[in-house]
Motif scaffolding. Sequence first.
Motif, PDB file in Angstrom:
ATOM      1  N   GLU A  48     -44.795 124.655  70.763  1.00 29.66           N
ATOM      2  CA  GLU A  48     -43.445 125.215  70.889  1.00 29.66           C
ATOM      3  C   GLU A  48     -43.481 126.667  71.370  1.00 29.66           C
ATOM      4  O   GLU A  48     -42.679 127.072  72.226  1.00 29.66           O
TER       5      GLU A  48
ATOM      6  N   PHE B  71     -44.599 126.930  75.091  1.00 32.22           N
ATOM      7  CA  PHE B  71     -43.492 126.697  76.022  1.00 32.22           C
ATOM      8  C   PHE B  71     -42.518 127.872  76.033  1.00 32.22           C
ATOM      9  O   PHE B  71     -42.014 128.260  77.086  1.00 32.22           O
TER      10      PHE B  71
ATOM     11  N   GLN C 190     -41.867 130.172  79.388  1.00 29.80           N
ATOM     12  CA  GLN C 190     -40.531 130.409  79.938  1.00 29.80           C
ATOM     13  C   GLN C 190     -40.246 131.910  80.028  1.00 29.80           C
ATOM     14  O   GLN C 190     -39.734 132.397  81.053  1.00 29.80           O
TER      15      GLN C 190
ATOM     16  N   SER D  34     -45.981 128.535  84.885  1.00 27.23           N
ATOM     17  CA  SER D  34     -45.820 127.095  85.082  1.00 27.23           C
ATOM     18  C   SER D  34     -46.909 126.345  84.315  1.00 27.23           C
ATOM     19  O   SER D  34     -48.097 126.666  84.436  1.00 27.23           O
TER      20      SER D  34
ATOM     21  N   TYR E 228     -47.726 120.540  81.752  1.00 23.80           N
ATOM     22  CA  TYR E 228     -47.125 119.549  80.866  1.00 23.80           C
ATOM     23  C   TYR E 228     -45.609 119.711  80.882  1.00 23.80           C
ATOM     24  O   TYR E 228     -45.093 120.829  80.876  1.00 23.80           O
ATOM     25  N   GLY E 229     -44.918 118.598  80.887  1.00 24.65           N
ATOM     26  CA  GLY E 229     -43.465 118.626  81.041  1.00 24.65           C
ATOM     27  C   GLY E 229     -42.691 118.914  79.785  1.00 24.65           C
ATOM     28  O   GLY E 229     -41.516 119.272  79.847  1.00 24.65           O
ATOM     29  N   SER E 230     -43.336 118.768  78.625  1.00 21.84           N
ATOM     30  CA  SER E 230     -42.618 118.955  77.365  1.00 21.84           C
ATOM     31  C   SER E 230     -43.598 119.290  76.259  1.00 21.84           C
ATOM     32  O   SER E 230     -44.826 119.130  76.409  1.00 21.84           O
ATOM     33  N   VAL E 231     -43.031 119.752  75.147  1.00 20.92           N
ATOM     34  CA  VAL E 231     -43.841 120.034  73.959  1.00 20.92           C
ATOM     35  C   VAL E 231     -44.581 118.770  73.524  1.00 20.92           C
ATOM     36  O   VAL E 231     -45.777 118.806  73.213  1.00 20.92           O
ATOM     37  N   ASP E 232     -43.892 117.644  73.510  1.00 23.77           N
ATOM     38  CA  ASP E 232     -44.511 116.387  73.074  1.00 23.77           C
ATOM     39  C   ASP E 232     -45.650 115.980  73.998  1.00 23.77           C
ATOM     40  O   ASP E 232     -46.686 115.477  73.538  1.00 23.77           O
ATOM     41  N   GLU E 233     -45.462 116.190  75.296  1.00 24.86           N
ATOM     42  CA  GLU E 233     -46.505 115.826  76.260  1.00 24.86           C
ATOM     43  C   GLU E 233     -47.744 116.694  76.062  1.00 24.86           C
ATOM     44  O   GLU E 233     -48.879 116.213  76.127  1.00 24.86           O
TER      45      GLU E 233
ATOM     46  N   ARG F   1     -48.604 118.223  73.196  1.00 27.82           N
ATOM     47  CA  ARG F   1     -49.226 117.849  71.925  1.00 27.82           C
ATOM     48  C   ARG F   1     -50.010 116.540  72.058  1.00 27.82           C
ATOM     49  O   ARG F   1     -51.068 116.381  71.443  1.00 27.82           O
TER      50      ARG F   1
END
Length: 343
Positions: A29, A32, A36, A41, A44-49, A51
Amino acid sequence: MLNDQMRNIVQQMPKAELHIHIEGSLEPELIFALAQRNGVSLAYGSVDELRAAYAFSDLQSFLDIYYAGASVLLKEQDFYDMTMAYLVRSHADNVRHAEIFFDPQTHTARGVPFETVINGIWRACQDGPISATLIMCFLRHLSEDDAIATLEEALPFRDKIIGVGLDSSERGHPPEKFTRVFERCRQLGLRLVAHAGEEGPPAYIETALDVLNVERIDHGVRCLESPELTARLAKEQIALTVCPLSNIKLRVFGEMEAHNLVTLLDAGLVATVNSDDPAYFGGYMNDNFLAVFDALPLTAAHARQLARNSFTASFLAPEAKRAFLAEVDQFFASASAGNNAII
């Protein structure tokens, strides 16, 4: 199976953490959020991805994603925010004191100034809710000349560093590779530690002691492969900073039930429990304590010994050490008396 009383004891007892890589506390978290904030860049596209990518097969596969995560750390405030998040989290686990590893070469190689790194981390340590000091680590996969250059960069900030360590991949990088820089650090009055005997053989522990003159061994769990070394560590009371969840994640042991922590303690070794890289290995201090106490035949006496070991093995001043040890003893005296405020 861990009962409620033991669960409360290991969660609430005062403890010190002696093996924590601050970059390894960087949660997805925050990665990311910092990416930002800094316009970085990520792959990974998301926190879940991100992890989900924490599926390591060995130390090197972990280090690859660890260094990628560190790429979002660019400004002093980033290092401050990362460190403060760890200190607050550790405070919730009743950690009273932490001796925090940081890896300046990971950042200076990316063009981040040394002072940006140390000032952010150190400032958080001054503002945080627990006692915290800094141990600068050299990356052993890099050259000794690189380590010496890093030491030179650190000298203006000598008052912010209590010691130096040696981390990153053990295989192919024996402790003696860093003989000169550790001797220089010893002359400067810095405390000395080194990772040894996790992936590397017991001989690495011996070399760390005999050639680098370290005072504490980080990991060290493979010492039991050498009865002579085990006896020496017990006799000289050389502390081991054991990291149970890390050991399982990196396949040092196949499962927690196979971990040798009980054997280390019963052999008279000054073993401690630590989290290593908690964001990546599945847990902070209490997560590690709960995991080993759930899987192994550990008792309240072992809990007290581990708590005491953590302060005994620390680099705290003698009076601070005595105060923390007294706090541990008082906690366990109250616990054994059945004080429900504690257990």
